[in-house]
Design a protein around this motif. Structure first.
Motif, PDB file in Angstrom:
ATOM      1  N   PHE A   9      -2.583   9.826   2.111  1.00 17.48           N
ATOM      2  CA  PHE A   9      -3.470   9.374   3.169  1.00 17.48           C
ATOM      3  C   PHE A   9      -4.757   8.731   2.659  1.00 17.48           C
ATOM      4  O   PHE A   9      -5.488   8.113   3.427  1.00 17.48           O
ATOM      5  N   VAL A  10      -5.049   8.892   1.371  1.00 12.43           N
ATOM      6  CA  VAL A  10      -6.296   8.403   0.785  1.00 12.43           C
ATOM      7  C   VAL A  10      -5.982   7.670  -0.516  1.00 12.43           C
ATOM      8  O   VAL A  10      -5.243   8.180  -1.362  1.00 12.43           O
ATOM      9  N   ALA A  11      -6.573   6.476  -0.695  1.00 12.91           N
ATOM     10  CA  ALA A  11      -6.250   5.628  -1.850  1.00 12.91           C
ATOM     11  C   ALA A  11      -7.168   5.914  -3.039  1.00 12.91           C
ATOM     12  O   ALA A  11      -7.799   5.007  -3.584  1.00 12.91           O
ATOM     13  N   GLY A  12      -7.240   7.178  -3.438  1.00  6.89           N
ATOM     14  CA  GLY A  12      -8.033   7.516  -4.605  1.00  6.89           C
ATOM     15  C   GLY A  12      -9.502   7.707  -4.300  1.00  6.89           C
ATOM     16  O   GLY A  12      -9.968   7.595  -3.165  1.00  6.89           O
ATOM     17  N   GLU A  13     -10.269   7.970  -5.351  1.00  6.31           N
ATOM     18  CA  GLU A  13     -11.694   8.255  -5.202  1.00  6.31           C
ATOM     19  C   GLU A  13     -12.594   7.090  -5.577  1.00  6.31           C
ATOM     20  O   GLU A  13     -13.793   7.129  -5.332  1.00  6.31           O
ATOM     21  N   SER A  14     -12.024   6.037  -6.152  1.00  9.98           N
ATOM     22  CA  SER A  14     -12.846   4.925  -6.629  1.00  9.98           C
ATOM     23  C   SER A  14     -12.514   3.629  -5.900  1.00  9.98           C
ATOM     24  O   SER A  14     -11.403   3.449  -5.369  1.00  9.98           O
ATOM     25  N   SER A  15     -13.461   2.709  -5.902  1.00  9.42           N
ATOM     26  CA  SER A  15     -13.218   1.395  -5.303  1.00  9.42           C
ATOM     27  C   SER A  15     -12.125   0.657  -6.067  1.00  9.42           C
ATOM     28  O   SER A  15     -11.327  -0.075  -5.455  1.00  9.42           O
ATOM     29  N   GLU A  16     -12.068   0.825  -7.368  1.00  7.80           N
ATOM     30  CA  GLU A  16     -11.043   0.156  -8.161  1.00  7.80           C
ATOM     31  C   GLU A  16      -9.654   0.591  -7.720  1.00  7.80           C
ATOM     32  O   GLU A  16      -8.740  -0.233  -7.563  1.00  7.80           O
ATOM     33  N   GLY A  17      -9.484   1.897  -7.514  1.00  2.59           N
ATOM     34  CA  GLY A  17      -8.192   2.391  -7.050  1.00  2.59           C
ATOM     35  C   GLY A  17      -7.822   1.831  -5.690  1.00  2.59           C
ATOM     36  O   GLY A  17      -6.669   1.472  -5.436  1.00  2.59           O
TER      37      GLY A  17
END
Length: 277
Positions: A9-17
Motif C-alpha cells: 500500500f506504500v511505495a517505500g519511505e523515500s522519494s527515490e523509491g
C-alpha cells in the motif's frame, strides 16, 4: 523499515523509491499520483519541509519524463498553522508545477477544511499555465453546490465517496444514499466538466463512468489506491481506460496503512489476500 504487508500500500519511505515505482507503473500503462505522507502539522517548519519536497517532486517528474502528478493534503502544507500559510505553500507548489508542467491535486480532509481548500484550489486553478484539481467527497450534503462552483473555474475534480467519519448534520450517513449521491454527481461532472476523474474502486461506479463517457464523450480516468484492486487496474489500462494510481510514500506510513485497512471491509480482504499470496 516498512513491513512486507504495508509495502503493498506504500511505495517505500523515500522519494527515490516512489519515483522508481512510478516509472514501473508507467511501464504497465498506468499513471501515478505521488503523495508524501504527513498531515496535521501545527508549526511552519514541517509544513514548509513537505512543501519543498513537493517542489522537488515536480522537477524530478519532469526530468524523468514520468506520467505522474502530485497530491498534497491541506493540513500537511500549513492549513492547521493558518490559512495564510496554507495559501502561500500551495502557491509555491503550483509555481514549481507550472515550471515543470506537472498536475497538482489537493486532497480533501474533513468537512471543517472544505471552504479553505476550495478557495485555494479555485485561486490557483485559474492561474495561467496551472493544472490543479481537488478531491470532492460525495458523502457531504454540500457537494452539489461545491461542484457548481468548481464548474465555473478551471479546476479538475476527483470524485470520491469520502472516508471521513462526518456528523449527520453535514453528511449522508446511509451507504446507499452516498452511492446515489456519487452517481448523481458523476452524471453532473460528465455533463459540465471537460475532464472527469473517477476516484473509486467500485465496479458499479466504474461501469457508470464508461456509460456516461460513451453517451457524451467527456474524457475520463479511473483513480485507485496503490494496493487495492491492482489486477483490475491493469485490466482497465489494457482495455484502453486511463488509469491513475494514488501512490503514497514516506516515513509516516503506519497511520496511513492502518487507516486504509480499517476504514473499509474490502481493504481488509485485500490485505488478507496480500498476506497469503
Amino acid at each position: 523499515m516498512i513491513p512486507p504487508i504495508a509495502n503493498n500500500f506504500v511505495a517505500g519511505e523515500s522519494s527515490e523509491g516512489a519515483l522508481e515505482y512510478a516509472a514501473d507503473l508507467n511501464d504497465r500503462g498506468i499513471s501515478a499520483i505521488l503523495n508524501l505522507l504527513g498531515e496535521h502539522y501545527h508549526e511552519r517548519s514541517p509544513a514548509f519541509e513537505d512543501t519543498e519536497e513537493y517542489c522537488y517532486l515536480t522537477a524530478e517528474i519532469d526530468d524523468r519524463n514520468l506520467d505522474a502528478s502530485i497530491s498534497v493534503k491541506p493540513s500537511q502544507v500549513g492549513l492547521d498553522v493558518g490559512t495564510d500559510v496554507f495559501a502561500e505553500n500551495v502557491e509555491l507548489i503550483v509555481d514549481h508545477a507550472i515550471d515543470h508542467d506537472v498536475f497538482v491535486w489537493v486532497d480533501m480532509e474533513d468537512h471543517t477544511t472544505t471552504d479553505a481548500t476550495l478557495d485555494a484550489v479555485v485561486e490557483n486553478a485559474d492561474r495561467d499555465g496551472a493544472d490543479v484539481g481537488v478531491a470532492i467527497q460525495a458523502n457531504l450534503k454540500r457537494t452539489g453546490d461545491d461542484l457548481q462552483r468548481l464548474a465555473r473555474s478551471d479546476a479538475t475534480v476527483r470524485l470520491v465517496k469520502g472516508a471521513y467519519d462526518e456528523p449527520a448534520s453535514v453528511a449522508h450517513a446511509d451507504k446507499s444514499r452516498v452511492n446515489e449521491a456519487y452517481e448523481e454527481h458523476l452524471d453532473y461532472l460528465f455533463s459540465e466538466f471537460e475532464h472527469v476523474s473517477v476516484g473509486s474502486h467500485d465496479p458499479q461506479m466504474i461501469s457508470l463512468a464508461r456509460d456516461l463517457h460513451d453517451e457524451c464523450g467527456t474524457p475520463y480516468e479511473i483513480q485507485m489506491l496503490m494496493g487495492v484492486r491492482d489486477d483490475a487496474q491493469v485490466d482497465l489500462a489494457e482495455d484502453g481506460v486511463r488509469v491513475v494510481q494514488y501512490v503514497p510514500y514516506g516515513g509516516k506510513w503506519a497511520q496511513y496503512f492502518y487507516r486504509r485497512v480499517m476504514e473499509r471491509k474490502e481493504n481488509l480482504l485485500f490485505a488478507a489476500r496480500a498476506i497469503l499470496s
